[in-house]
Design a protein around this motif. Structure first.
Motif, PDB file in Angstrom:
ATOM      1  N   LYS A 216       1.630 -12.119   0.268  1.00 49.42           N
ATOM      2  CA  LYS A 216       2.118 -13.133  -0.037  1.00 49.42           C
ATOM      3  C   LYS A 216       2.587 -13.552   1.457  1.00 49.42           C
ATOM      4  N   ASN A 217       3.452 -12.295   1.959  1.00 45.65           N
ATOM      5  CA  ASN A 217       4.955 -11.695   3.446  1.00 45.65           C
ATOM      6  C   ASN A 217       3.132 -11.509   4.460  1.00 45.65           C
ATOM      7  N   ILE A 218       2.082 -11.392   4.269  1.00 43.47           N
ATOM      8  CA  ILE A 218       1.699 -11.040   5.457  1.00 43.47           C
ATOM      9  C   ILE A 218       0.899 -12.412   5.601  1.00 43.47           C
TER      10      ILE A 218
ATOM     11  N   SER B 244      -3.060   0.106  -2.573  1.00 42.35           N
ATOM     12  CA  SER B 244      -3.083  -1.625  -2.362  1.00 42.35           C
ATOM     13  C   SER B 244      -1.929  -2.124  -2.515  1.00 42.35           C
ATOM     14  N   LEU B 245      -1.736  -3.565  -0.944  1.00 39.44           N
ATOM     15  CA  LEU B 245      -0.500  -4.042  -1.162  1.00 39.44           C
ATOM     16  C   LEU B 245      -0.293  -4.404  -2.461  1.00 39.44           C
ATOM     17  N   ASN B 246       0.268  -4.437  -2.576  1.00 40.43           N
ATOM     18  CA  ASN B 246       0.804  -5.815  -4.086  1.00 40.43           C
ATOM     19  C   ASN B 246       0.882  -6.876  -4.009  1.00 40.43           C
ATOM     20  N   ASP B 247       0.793  -7.909  -4.756  1.00 44.83           N
ATOM     21  CA  ASP B 247       0.767  -9.222  -3.984  1.00 44.83           C
ATOM     22  C   ASP B 247       2.060 -10.316  -2.943  1.00 44.83           C
TER      23      ASP B 247
ATOM     24  N   GLY C 248       5.070  -2.076   1.813  1.00 45.01           N
ATOM     25  CA  GLY C 248       4.030  -2.783   0.608  1.00 45.01           C
ATOM     26  C   GLY C 248       3.953  -0.830  -0.016  1.00 45.01           C
ATOM     27  N   GLN C 249       4.597  -0.277   1.597  1.00 45.30           N
ATOM     28  CA  GLN C 249       4.267   1.327   0.707  1.00 45.30           C
ATOM     29  C   GLN C 249       5.967   1.973   0.419  1.00 45.30           C
ATOM     30  N   SER C 250       6.731   1.439  -0.675  1.00 42.82           N
ATOM     31  CA  SER C 250       7.832   2.344  -0.181  1.00 42.82           C
ATOM     32  C   SER C 250       8.178   2.877  -0.761  1.00 42.82           C
ATOM     33  N   ASN C 251       6.585   3.846  -2.253  1.00 42.29           N
ATOM     34  CA  ASN C 251       6.488   5.012  -2.048  1.00 42.29           C
ATOM     35  C   ASN C 251       6.252   6.306  -0.850  1.00 42.29           C
ATOM     36  N   VAL C 252       6.390   6.071   0.504  1.00 44.56           N
ATOM     37  CA  VAL C 252       6.018   6.214   1.139  1.00 44.56           C
ATOM     38  C   VAL C 252       6.814   6.456   2.710  1.00 44.56           C
ATOM     39  N   ILE C 253       7.323   4.980   2.833  1.00 48.21           N
ATOM     40  CA  ILE C 253       8.136   5.189   3.787  1.00 48.21           C
ATOM     41  C   ILE C 253       9.065   3.841   3.031  1.00 48.21           C
TER      42      ILE C 253
END
Length: 434
Positions: A172-174, A165-168, A31-36
């Motif tokens: 869902k995956n978590i 914030s993590l996207n939906d 959920g943090q593709s902008n960072v990692i």
């Protein structure tokens, strides 16, 4: 003996599911593709084994602590974790001494400070020399805007990384990962199709909230022979009322969006932000004050009734409180959002204040000065004043000589009506009938 007691404590701990399922590698960090992400600056720096101090800013449950631990793991660094709630200068000094010991073995140290915004100025100052000389690398986490909560000297020595914030999809995956783990270690579980959707909506981008709800719902579900059954009704009873996330920064952000929506004639957006502030427990008098400000600043003389509506809403809120006070607030919001707009008043007063603050500070002309005392005429005060009611057509200078041609009030004020709401008063009446 201490080791024995520690071992017994660990054996008897009930470790939360959210802790058990923390990602162990950067590849698992969701959920943090902008960072990692592939070729992201942070990932490239970690690959070169170059550390730097940073502050991770984001909402609860977005992965700040997890990312800090993964950075330490990736860089093979000694990791010290403390909380700003329970630590101070003493713990910082102890961490620095441990970092010096680690350096003698060729190992760098990351000092992770959770909720760093809670540190005082003195406590934040205590970190500076050790960041400066490279003894420690700081990773701080905060839910508050670092620009307001972290001292400038510390901010200048760190990089601030904003986590979303993590996207939906990530939530869902978590959530599915949580149910899978519990099924593998306990009984299988069946659940309604809309359970995952409910948990996703309830979590609001917070992975910890999602996994806590998964864990509680799993063990509260109906046990039938060798498997469990989770219904939406059980889930709703467990979750109770969903809390609205509302940090100090979001207080300012919502107030800003609320006022700008009113200014921009968007009554739907203004009502939404009103609801968000009410649900979060905002003081209704604060909301009403924003309405009073907007009625003068943005509506102004384009519709002088707007100020009366706002003040009446404020008085109504004082009288009623909540929840009834939400109704006059909503009424005033709709009226002010749909009203025509003029910023002539605020432009005029701010322009005049600016002139005075920048040296254009002059006394009134002599004929306008107070003449109600014996010696006033000696100085020419009040002489040749023209009583405007008796001589309305006669020219009279009111501004000081130095500003005689100055125009503060616009000849054609910026009056506008939202194109969709040109007959806004008629629309308001129609809504009242509905």
């Amino acid at each position: 003996m201490n080791n024995l007691f520690t071992e017994l404590e660990n054996q008897n701990k009930q470790i939360p599911l959210a802790e058990l399922l923390r990602p162990k590698t950067l590849e698992d960090f969701l959920g943090q593709s902008n960072v990692i992400s592939k070729n992201s600056p942070l990932l490239n720096l970690l690959k070169t084994n170059r550390l730097f101090s940073l502050i991770l800013w984001g909402t609860p449950g977005c992965g700040k602590t997890t990312l800090a631990r993964l950075i330490a793991l990736q860089s093979k660094s000694h990791f010290i974790e403390i909380s700003a709630v329970t630590s101070g200068v003493k713990e910082i000094k102890e961490s620095v001494e441990a970092a010096k010991m680690a350096l003698r073995s060729g190992v760098k140290t990351i000092l992770f400070i959770d909720e760093i915004h809670r540190y005082s100025k003195i406590q934040q100052d205590a970190l500076l020399p050790h960041l400066e000389n490279g003894t420690i690398f700081l990773v701080g986490s905060t839910t508050e805007n670092p620009s307001f909560q972290v001292i400038p000297a510390l901010l200048s020595r760190v990089q601030v990384i904003r986590l979303n914030s993590l996207n939906d999809e990530s939530i869902k995956n978590i959530t599915l990962k949580g149910f899978t783990y519990l099924q593998e270690n306990y009984q299988k579980i069946e659940f309604d199709e809309n359970v995952i959707e409910f948990i996703t909506n309830h979590a609001r981008g917070d992975a910890r909230t999602a996994l806590n709800l998964v864990e509680n719902a799993y063990f509260a579900s109906d046990l039938m022979e060798n498997q469990r059954r989770l219904s939406l009704e059980i889930l709703e009873n467990i979750s109770q009322k969903r809390n609205t996330r509302y940090s100090r920064q979001e207080h300012y952000d919502c107030a800003s969006a609320f006022q700008k929506s009113l200014r921009g004639n968007d009554s739907d957006a203004a009502i939404y932000y009103l609801a968000k502030m009410i649900e979060a427990g905002e003081d209704p008098r604060f909301i009403a004050r924003r309405l009073v400000v907007t009625a003068s600043e943005d509506v102004g003389n384009a519709d002088t009734n707007a100020l009366s509506v706002a003040i009446n809403a404020y008085n109504a809120v004082e009288l009623l409180g909540l929840p009834e006070g939400r109704i006059p607030l909503a009424q005033a919001v709709i009226y002010i959002a749909k009203a025509p707009k003029s910023n002539a008043a605020i432009c005029a007063i701010d322009s005049a204040l600016s002139d005075i603050q920048n040296g254009l500070d002059y006394p009134p002309p002599n004929h306008l000065r107070d003449a109600h005392y014996k010696d006033a005429s000696k100085y020419g005060f009040g002489t040749d004043y023209v009583y405007s009611h008796a001589n309305p057509e006669k020219y009279q200078q009111f501004l000081p000589d130095e500003l005689i041609n100055k125009k503060y009030v616009k000849a054609n004020p910026n009056i506008k009506v939202c194109p969709k709401n040109e007959n806004y008063k008629n629309e308001l009446n129609k809504e009242d009938v509905k």
